[in-house]
Design a protein around this motif. Structure first.
Motif, PDB file in Angstrom:
ATOM      1  N   PRO A 195      -1.292   7.457  -0.285  1.00 56.28           N
ATOM      2  CA  PRO A 195      -2.043   8.220  -1.285  1.00 56.28           C
ATOM      3  C   PRO A 195      -1.993   9.715  -0.997  1.00 56.28           C
ATOM      4  CG  PRO A 195      -3.557   7.225   0.285  1.00 56.28           C
ATOM      5  CD  PRO A 195      -2.164   6.867   0.735  1.00 56.28           C
ATOM      6  N   ASP A 196      -2.353  10.484  -1.998  1.00 62.16           N
ATOM      7  CA  ASP A 196      -2.538  11.920  -1.793  1.00 62.16           C
ATOM      8  C   ASP A 196      -3.853  12.082  -1.041  1.00 62.16           C
ATOM      9  OD1 ASP A 196      -3.161  14.550  -1.869  1.00 62.16           O
ATOM     10  OD2 ASP A 196      -3.084  14.770  -4.038  1.00 62.16           O
ATOM     11  N   LEU A 197      -3.746  12.441   0.217  1.00 60.16           N
ATOM     12  CA  LEU A 197      -4.937  12.451   1.073  1.00 60.16           C
ATOM     13  C   LEU A 197      -5.754  13.711   0.943  1.00 60.16           C
ATOM     14  CD1 LEU A 197      -3.135  10.901   4.097  1.00 60.16           C
ATOM     15  CD2 LEU A 197      -5.021   9.864   2.867  1.00 60.16           C
ATOM     16  N   GLY A 198      -5.247  14.716   0.277  1.00 61.09           N
ATOM     17  CA  GLY A 198      -6.026  15.946   0.255  1.00 61.09           C
ATOM     18  C   GLY A 198      -5.723  16.854  -0.900  1.00 61.09           C
ATOM     19  N   GLU A 199      -5.905  16.386  -2.104  1.00 61.08           N
ATOM     20  CA  GLU A 199      -5.801  17.240  -3.281  1.00 61.08           C
ATOM     21  C   GLU A 199      -4.475  17.980  -3.376  1.00 61.08           C
ATOM     22  OE1 GLU A 199      -9.602  19.263  -4.650  1.00 61.08           O
ATOM     23  OE2 GLU A 199      -9.731  19.308  -2.489  1.00 61.08           O
ATOM     24  N   PRO A 226      -7.630   3.674   6.384  1.00 57.15           N
ATOM     25  CA  PRO A 226      -8.175   2.326   6.529  1.00 57.15           C
ATOM     26  C   PRO A 226      -7.473   1.354   5.583  1.00 57.15           C
ATOM     27  CG  PRO A 226      -9.707   3.730   5.301  1.00 57.15           C
ATOM     28  CD  PRO A 226      -8.479   4.558   5.554  1.00 57.15           C
ATOM     29  N   ALA A 227      -7.384   0.124   6.005  1.00 56.25           N
ATOM     30  CA  ALA A 227      -6.701  -0.889   5.189  1.00 56.25           C
ATOM     31  C   ALA A 227      -7.432  -1.085   3.874  1.00 56.25           C
ATOM     32  CB  ALA A 227      -6.630  -2.205   5.946  1.00 56.25           C
ATOM     33  N   LYS A 228      -6.647  -1.174   2.816  1.00 55.33           N
ATOM     34  CA  LYS A 228      -7.248  -1.355   1.504  1.00 55.33           C
ATOM     35  C   LYS A 228      -7.564  -2.815   1.231  1.00 55.33           C
ATOM     36  CE  LYS A 228      -6.236   0.385  -3.132  1.00 55.33           C
ATOM     37  NZ  LYS A 228      -5.308   1.269  -3.841  1.00 55.33           N
ATOM     38  N   SER A 274     -10.646  16.865   1.876  1.00 55.24           N
ATOM     39  CA  SER A 274      -9.481  17.748   1.911  1.00 55.24           C
ATOM     40  C   SER A 274      -9.531  18.722   3.080  1.00 55.24           C
ATOM     41  CB  SER A 274      -9.397  18.568   0.626  1.00 55.24           C
ATOM     42  OG  SER A 274      -9.307  17.730  -0.479  1.00 55.24           O
ATOM     43  N   THR A 296      -0.788  15.207   7.449  1.00 52.86           N
ATOM     44  CA  THR A 296      -0.356  15.953   6.281  1.00 52.86           C
ATOM     45  C   THR A 296      -0.427  17.431   6.629  1.00 52.86           C
ATOM     46  OG1 THR A 296      -2.557  16.249   5.381  1.00 52.86           O
ATOM     47  CG2 THR A 296      -1.422  14.209   4.828  1.00 52.86           C
ATOM     48  N   ALA A 309      -4.365  17.806   7.480  1.00 55.59           N
ATOM     49  CA  ALA A 309      -5.057  17.178   8.596  1.00 55.59           C
ATOM     50  C   ALA A 309      -4.337  15.913   9.023  1.00 55.59           C
ATOM     51  CB  ALA A 309      -6.491  16.817   8.184  1.00 55.59           C
ATOM     52  N   ALA A 310      -4.620  15.481  10.247  1.00 57.59           N
ATOM     53  CA  ALA A 310      -4.169  14.172  10.699  1.00 57.59           C
ATOM     54  C   ALA A 310      -5.324  13.213  10.455  1.00 57.59           C
ATOM     55  CB  ALA A 310      -3.797  14.207  12.168  1.00 57.59           C
ATOM     56  N   VAL A 311      -5.073  12.154   9.692  1.00 57.55           N
ATOM     57  CA  VAL A 311      -6.165  11.249   9.351  1.00 57.55           C
ATOM     58  C   VAL A 311      -5.734   9.803   9.560  1.00 57.55           C
ATOM     59  CG1 VAL A 311      -7.197  12.775   7.663  1.00 57.55           C
ATOM     60  CG2 VAL A 311      -5.473  11.164   6.929  1.00 57.55           C
ATOM     61  N   ASP A 354     -10.040  19.782   7.273  1.00 58.47           N
ATOM     62  CA  ASP A 354      -9.832  19.326   8.645  1.00 58.47           C
ATOM     63  C   ASP A 354     -10.707  20.154   9.570  1.00 58.47           C
ATOM     64  OD1 ASP A 354      -9.045  18.629  11.140  1.00 58.47           O
ATOM     65  OD2 ASP A 354      -6.938  19.212  10.905  1.00 58.47           O
ATOM     66  N   LEU A 357     -10.609  -5.513   5.953  1.00 60.03           N
ATOM     67  CA  LEU A 357     -10.775  -4.415   5.007  1.00 60.03           C
ATOM     68  C   LEU A 357     -11.294  -3.193   5.755  1.00 60.03           C
ATOM     69  CD1 LEU A 357     -10.975  -3.398   2.029  1.00 60.03           C
ATOM     70  CD2 LEU A 357     -13.338  -4.188   2.062  1.00 60.03           C
ATOM     71  N   ASN A 358     -10.721  -2.055   5.464  1.00 64.68           N
ATOM     72  CA  ASN A 358     -11.140  -0.773   6.036  1.00 64.68           C
ATOM     73  C   ASN A 358     -10.847  -0.619   7.523  1.00 64.68           C
ATOM     74  OD1 ASN A 358     -11.996   0.121   3.574  1.00 64.68           O
ATOM     75  ND2 ASN A 358     -14.170  -0.226   3.946  1.00 64.68           N
ATOM     76  N   GLN A 401     -11.463   7.065  -0.544  1.00 66.76           N
ATOM     77  CA  GLN A 401     -10.655   8.270  -0.738  1.00 66.76           C
ATOM     78  C   GLN A 401      -9.363   8.154   0.058  1.00 66.76           C
ATOM     79  OE1 GLN A 401      -9.507  10.977   1.163  1.00 66.76           O
ATOM     80  NE2 GLN A 401      -8.772  12.020  -0.677  1.00 66.76           N
ATOM     81  N   GLN A 435      -7.805   5.628   0.782  1.00 65.87           N
ATOM     82  CA  GLN A 435      -6.936   4.606   0.187  1.00 65.87           C
ATOM     83  C   GLN A 435      -6.410   5.046  -1.176  1.00 65.87           C
ATOM     84  OE1 GLN A 435      -9.853   1.588   0.511  1.00 65.87           O
ATOM     85  NE2 GLN A 435      -9.361   1.106   2.625  1.00 65.87           N
ATOM     86  N   PHE A 476       0.858  -1.185   0.000  1.00 65.18           N
ATOM     87  CA  PHE A 476       0.000   0.000   0.000  1.00 65.18           C
ATOM     88  C   PHE A 476       0.890   1.229   0.000  1.00 65.18           C
ATOM     89  CE2 PHE A 476      -2.454   3.263   2.321  1.00 65.18           C
ATOM     90  CZ  PHE A 476      -3.500   3.389   1.415  1.00 65.18           C
TER      91      PHE A 476
END
Lengths: 464, 379
Positions: A10-14, A51-53, B280, A43, A46-48, B282, A34-35, B69, B71, A7
């Motif tokens: 990913p780009d978590l926020g545009e 979930p598992a893919k 996007s 980032t 935000a801190a996020v 927070d 899953l998830n 999203q 993921q 895994f």
């Protein structure tokens, strides 16, 4: 396809390019669904929790907590079919052939709405400014002949005479330097002299890159110290709390005109009052420290001088005076300085305040302070006394107009009732925003805090 | 108590709202507003159960999209978490012939229109432009521009009046969705003016989720939003947006007014976005945790579950079945999203003109040749 899947972050926020692994919620060998949340990533936005893919068993964690990882880099490997027996030897497929997505659209990280490094403005939604060019596949050796309709190879029309003048090596001269306004601002912010640069942009204009390169250079020889022994220098990447602190301090120090005043006070009675409070049954369970009474003094003094608890709202041309105090307490943590605040501290009883302060400090030390606790502070205290120093000239947290430094309490020779006695004495340092608070108001506020700490009982009786 | 006969609950904003199911799952028989309109619902046990199923399903699908999203499988997602009741109630109040104009968050309304929930995912995955035939589904395309769809909806509503499709009990009606932030847009105010003046058959359904991204409601208005309608000359009603029954009852009544030629209504569904504005965003940067906690106690699904349990309309078997079915739908959605094909570059030229154009065809051919000039191009 391999049963081991990697895994990638990913780009978590545009338009983000990196994220810091805050904590792993799983470890190698764990069976996951899953998830199921597996990792917490912070980032610039935000801190996020991610979930598992895939469901399966975690076989590898690529980066420990605290690492900053580029978008597209693998962070965890999952065996998606653990029931199928032992794994084959690690093959080129599972290890070497990890496809790391090219990082596109690199955007300087930064706080939403605030200045980001490099002088850019961070964005709340939408893609940030793009400053890398896209990667593309190479052209075939012989492209098919372009049809008649195809545009001719681009050759700039010789219209602008200026463009044909030699530009690259434009020597510094008295002629006006060409640069766009944001670049000028960036140069000013970074202390770069535009006239000293040879612009590489259109018509010899100075670009953002030119300025950043100039700023990054370790200063022209002669004027500044050269590197003495690079082998004995350590380079620490600026990120996380350190980065945030730096941005906040720069933003505050160069927007709010700071004034700092000092007051040395005899706090013997406060220390005695503290002993009495500690002895009371309702305070048996909580830690009571001098900071508690300093906080109380500040809260009561704010009631007498509400203007000190305000914000300069340059955007709307207003001063926002707050009838509530979210009292910030500067806390040194392993991750650096943070200033969480006690919400609506003015409404709390002394016992509640003591509890709130304890919780605040404990949570801060454990590194788990949520962003909400750090947002919305209105006035702060920094307890530099715990480090054994007398006082300081604190810098205002952005958006606040006053901050009190509380120095160490030391036995000191002091004139008390016309005799020199050994008394418990401390020095208070109050920094305030001179746009809102004049010397008179700041002095009165500080004096009242001092009065309370000199004689808490009578201050309480006469003020409340 | 300006807005109802019963005592306004602790959960109501000043001025009250229409609430037919309390956060504790107690049914309120009916609510009469000061203008004399009485709102109620008369559902069978089956209908109550299906509403519950809708609510759970749209929440579960939404959660799957949020996970996708995170993921890296969707570019962005606008979650409806917390707003299920407003969407399902109003969505189920729509009749087949009614036309809906959504924002980009109306996944629950889309589901209630009987549309395959995968339809908008091409947009969020970035594999299509988010286009579909609005007439086929009686559901306009997701509108990203804040408030723009209210004008489209107004024009559409004026159009169906001109076509003679309104003015009786089986006429058509239009519903336009938007948020509290959109009420500050010129478009929305223009839509109010036009609809009011032309008595357009439209329901303005405002989901007031308290924040326009980070900007709080007090930066949008000094009076409750539903009261603005009066200034434009049509009625405004505020409902408990977390109460699916109130959302259904008031929307149905407003749609019936519209289809009968009685003109527009503004419904303010007082609700709360439990998640971020989009993936996007927070929200902890501008909302305090205690506020979010206080809204958790008003959860739109928990109250229906409490009601069904207390009234013995449904039990654990049913709830378990619903969860299982929703999960199955969500996993199916996931698989289909992951299998969505990437678009071919030349599709850029499709859908420019309905019947093509020689110029666009020439450009398309040239673009194809250009793409073929790269290594690894599929020929």
């Amino acid at each position: 396809m391999s049963r081991i899947k990697e895994f990638t972050l990913p780009d978590l926020g545009e338009g983000l390019t990196e994220g810091e692994i805050l904590s792993w919620l799983v470890k190698v060998g764990d069976t996951i669904e899953l998830n199921q949340p597996i990792v917490e990533v912070e980032t610039a936005k935000a801190a996020v929790e991610i979930p598992a893919k895939w469901a399966g068993v975690v076989t590898k964690i690529f980066h420990e907590a605290g690492t900053t990882v580029e978008v597209g880099a693998p962070i965890v490997a999952i065996d998606t079919n653990p029931g199928a027996g032992d794994l084959p030897e690690p093959s080129a497929e599972s290890l070497a052939a990890v496809e790391v997505a090219p990082v596109e659209g690199a955007v300087e990280p930064g706080l939403i709405g605030g200045p980001a490094p490099g002088g850019r403005t961070a964005v709340l939604v939408g893609y940030g400014p793009r400053n890398t060019s896209a990667k593309r596949r190479p052209r075939l050796g012989t492209p098919p002949a372009p049809p008649a309709a195809a545009p001719p190879p681009t050759a700039p029309a010789p219209v602008a005479t200026a463009a044909s003048e030699p530009v690259a090596a434009a020597a510094p001269s008295s002629a006006p330097v060409l640069a766009k306004p944001p670049v000028r601002k960036l140069a000013r912010d970074l202390g770069v002299d535009l006239t000293s640069l040879a612009g590489t942009g259109p018509m010899g204009s100075v670009t953002r890159d030119d300025v950043q390169q100039a700023a990054a250079q370790p200063v022209a020889a002669g004027a500044a110290p050269e590197v003495f022994d690079a082998g004995r220098e350590r380079r620490i990447p600026v990120k996380g709390v350190r980065k945030l602190t730096a941005e906040n301090m720069v933003a505050s120090a160069f927007t709010a005109p700071h004034v700092t005043e000092f007051l040395t006070v005899d706090v013997t009675r406060t220390m005695k009052a503290l002993e009495k409070i500690k002895a009371r049954p309702e305070f048996r369970e909580v830690r009571v420290s001098p900071l508690l009474l300093v906080a109380k003094a500040v809260l009561l003094a704010v009631k007498r001088h509400p203007m000190v608890n305000s914000t300069w709202s340059g955007g709307t041309g207003e001063i926002v005076v707050k009838d509530y105090v979210n009292l910030g307490i500067a806390a040194a943590t392993e991750r650096g300085l943070i200033v969480p605040n006690v919400k609506d501290a003015g409404r709390l009883t002394l016992r509640e305040l003591a509890e709130a302060l304890n919780t605040l400090v404990q949570v801060a030390r454990s590194g788990k302070t949520p962003p909400a606790d750090m947002a919305g502070g209105t006035l702060s205290i920094t307890n530099v006394g715990v480090f054994g120093v007398d006082t300081g000239t604190p810098i205002l947290p952005p958006g606040e107009s006053a901050i009190l430094a509380f120095g160490s309490v030391k036995p000191t020779p002091w004139v008390h009732k016309d005799k020199i006695k050994i008394r418990q004495v401390t020095t208070l340092g109050l920094s305030f925003d001179h746009r809102i608070i004049d010397g008179e108001l700041g002095s009165k506020f500080l004096r009242d805090i001092g009065e309370f700490l000199t004689d808490p009982e009578s201050a309480l009786l006469s003020w409340t | 108590m300006a807005n109802g006969e019963r005592e306004v609950g602790a959960d109501a904003p000043a001025g009250g709202f229409v609430q037919l199911l309390t956060p504790d799952g107690e049914r309120v028989d009916s609510v009469t507003t000061p203008d004399g309109t009485t709102y109620s619902v008369d559902f069978s046990d089956d209908e109550y159960r299906e509403l519950y199923r809708d609510l759970v399903t749209v929440r579960r699908l939404d959660a799957e999209a949020t996970a996708l999203q995170r993921q890296g499988e969707l570019g962005i997602w606008a979650s409806l978490l917390g707003q299920e009741a407003a969407q399902v109630g109003s969505g189920r109040a729509l009749r087949q012939q009614d036309m809906a104009f959504p924002t980009y968050r109306e996944h629950g309304v889309l589901y209630c229109r009987g549309i395959d929930p995968i339809m908008p995912f091409g947009l969020f995955r970035g594999v299509d432009q988010g286009g579909w035939d609005p007439n086929e589904f009686k559901f306009n395309t997701y509108t990203i521009v804040i408030g723009a769809q209210t004008l489209h909806a107004t024009g559409y509503a004026m159009g169906i009046t001109m076509d003679g499709k309104t003015g009786n009990a089986d006429g058509e009606a239009v519903i336009a969705y938007f948020g509290d932030g959109a009420t500050s847009q010129g478009d929305v105010n223009e839509a109010f003016v036009w609809s009011g003046v032309f008595n357009a058959p439209i329901v303005f359904f405002c989901q007031n989720n308290q924040y326009a991204i980070s900007e709080p409601l007090e930066r949008q208005t000094r009076i409750p939003l539903y009261r603005r309608a009066l200034g434009y000359g049509f009625p405004g009603v505020r409902i408990d947006g977390n109460d699916v029954l109130a959302s259904f009852a008031v929307t149905r009544a407003a749609l019936d007014q519209a289809r009968n030629g009685q003109g527009p209504t503004l419904i303010e569904a007082y609700t709360y976005r439990m998640g971020a504005h989009t993936s996007s965003d927070d929200p902890t940067r501008y909302r305090i945790a205690s506020e979010v906690e206080s809204w958790k106690a008003k959860d739109p699904i928990a109250r229906v579950k409490a009601f069904l349990t207390k009234q013995q309309i449904a039990g654990d078997d049913f709830f378990g079945d619903v969860d299982e079915a929703a999960k199955k739908l969500a996993l199916d959605l996931r698989e289909r999203v992951l299998a969505m094909p990437d678009p071919q570059p030349v599709t850029l030229f499709d859908n420019v003109y309905p019947h093509g154009s020689p110029e666009v065809e020439a450009q398309k051919a040239e673009f194809e040749r250009y793409h073929a000039s790269f290594e690894g191009s599929a020929s």
